[in-house]
Scaffold this active site. Structure first.
Site, PDB file in Angstrom:
ATOM      1  N   THR A  56      33.224 -29.152  39.208  1.00 21.83           N
ATOM      2  CA  THR A  56      34.188 -28.527  40.109  1.00 21.83           C
ATOM      3  C   THR A  56      35.548 -28.465  39.425  1.00 21.83           C
ATOM      4  OG1 THR A  56      33.042 -29.321  42.089  1.00 21.83           O
ATOM      5  CG2 THR A  56      35.336 -28.646  42.355  1.00 21.83           C
TER       6      THR A  56
ATOM      7  N   PHE B  70      39.638 -27.816  39.686  1.00 20.82           N
ATOM      8  CA  PHE B  70      40.729 -27.990  40.633  1.00 20.82           C
ATOM      9  C   PHE B  70      42.017 -27.430  40.040  1.00 20.82           C
ATOM     10  CE2 PHE B  70      37.629 -31.241  41.459  1.00 20.82           C
ATOM     11  CZ  PHE B  70      37.632 -31.460  42.830  1.00 20.82           C
TER      12      PHE B  70
END
Length: 321
Positions: A183, A185
């Site tokens: 992921t 960010f």
């Protein structure tokens, strides 16, 4: 709403907002991106944007895309709504764990709670357990719910840190169906990151959003401003405009009679290069000739190793190196 933070003996000079409760993967990303800031949990993505906009925190760290689930569209929409600036990026290699109350065995589980993305990423594993999947707001929130409500026969898909924080047993770990689960960010600030070319110790990335004029070949013309200058685009994302999502195109004779409806898109693009680079400045000036609307979302140091931090890393060791 901002969520209550447990008291800590460590004194922080700054504060950074993230979405979720303590133990969320976003908390780990916030601490990695802002090691000198106190992580401040927020119930929703927009609450994190509001906390930064209203000077409650100094930064916000929010997910924008996952290697399996794709883009986080809510965050992209909020980037347009709030006048905040991307000043950094980081990423986490996500390793999901199956958690439950102490003494619980896998065969005792009848339900498993987690965020919809986490449930989708562990679908094959959970189907083998023959359990009912139940979606909640975030992974750590699922672990918190199991612990606080003492839910017997109920598991949670969350992080190793969530198990430690809420006193749960880890029944299994690395249960995601695909092991390359990363992921990405972004770090947001109220002010843009100003840098000179000679200050850049690593490659920069710039993020922009723009719209297009009506007519054939407009997207090709827009993207060609980067190709003509050998600027590497790393991402393109399209989203229908929220204020004017549908437009009527003109017919072959130039009138709207006989025209057809289509979505009216905004395009989000990331490219390698800094705003201080004259080549990038010329590309953006060129783009403005065919873009009725354009905004720079941020120019910031590019992370060179995606997923360099594993979510199983002990929280206190995140920034040791």
């Amino acid at each position: 709403m901002l969520l209550q933070v447990a008291e800590s003996s460590k004194h922080y000079k700054y504060r950074v907002a993230y979405q979720g409760v303590p133990g969320a993967y976003s908390e780990m990303a916030a601490y990695k991106a802002c090691p000198d800031a106190e992580p401040v949990p927020c119930e929703q993505f927009e609450v994190a944007f509001q906390a930064l906009s209203q000077w409650t925190t100094d930064w916000a760290v929010l997910p924008v895309e996952n290697s399996l689930g794709g883009s986080i569209h809510t965050v992209y929409d909020l980037l347009l709504r709030y006048r905040l600036h991307i000043v950094g990026e980081t990423s986490i290699a996500v390793n999901h764990c199956l958690l439950a109350l102490p003494g619980t065995k896998k065969e005792d589980l009848s339900r498993v709670l987690s965020h919809p993305q986490a449930l989708a990423q562990t679908d094959t594993y959970l189907r083998k357990l023959n359990v009912v999947k139940e979606a909640v707001d975030d992974t750590a929130g699922a672990a918190q719910m199991v612990a606080r409500q003492q839910l017997k026969g109920v598991g949670a898909v969350a992080s190793r840190r969530a198990a430690e924080l809420y006193g749960l047993d880890i029944l299994d770990e690395d249960i995601q169906d695909a092991k390359d689960n990363v992921t990405r960010f972004i770090k947001l600030s109220r002010d843009p990151l100003l840098s000179r070319e000679e200050d850049q110790q690593q490659p920069f990335k710039t993020s922009i959003v723009f719209s297009l004029k009506e007519g054939p070949g407009q997207l090709f013309k827009a993207l060609s401003v980067f190709a003509l200058r050998d600027i590497d685009m790393t991402k393109i994302e399209s989203r229908p405009m929220r204020s004017n999502p549908i437009v009527l195109t003109k017919s072959m004779d130039g009138s709207q009679v006989g025209g057809r409806q289509r979505f009216n898109y905004l395009f989000y693009i990331d490219f390698v290069g800094a705003l201080s680079d004259p080549v990038c400045q010329n590309a953006l000036r060129h783009l403005q000739e065919s873009a009725p609307f354009m905004r720079v979302l941020g120019s910031y140091p590019m992370e060179l190793e995606l997923g360099g931090l594993d979510s199983n890393t002990p929280f206190d060791s995140i920034n040791e190196a």
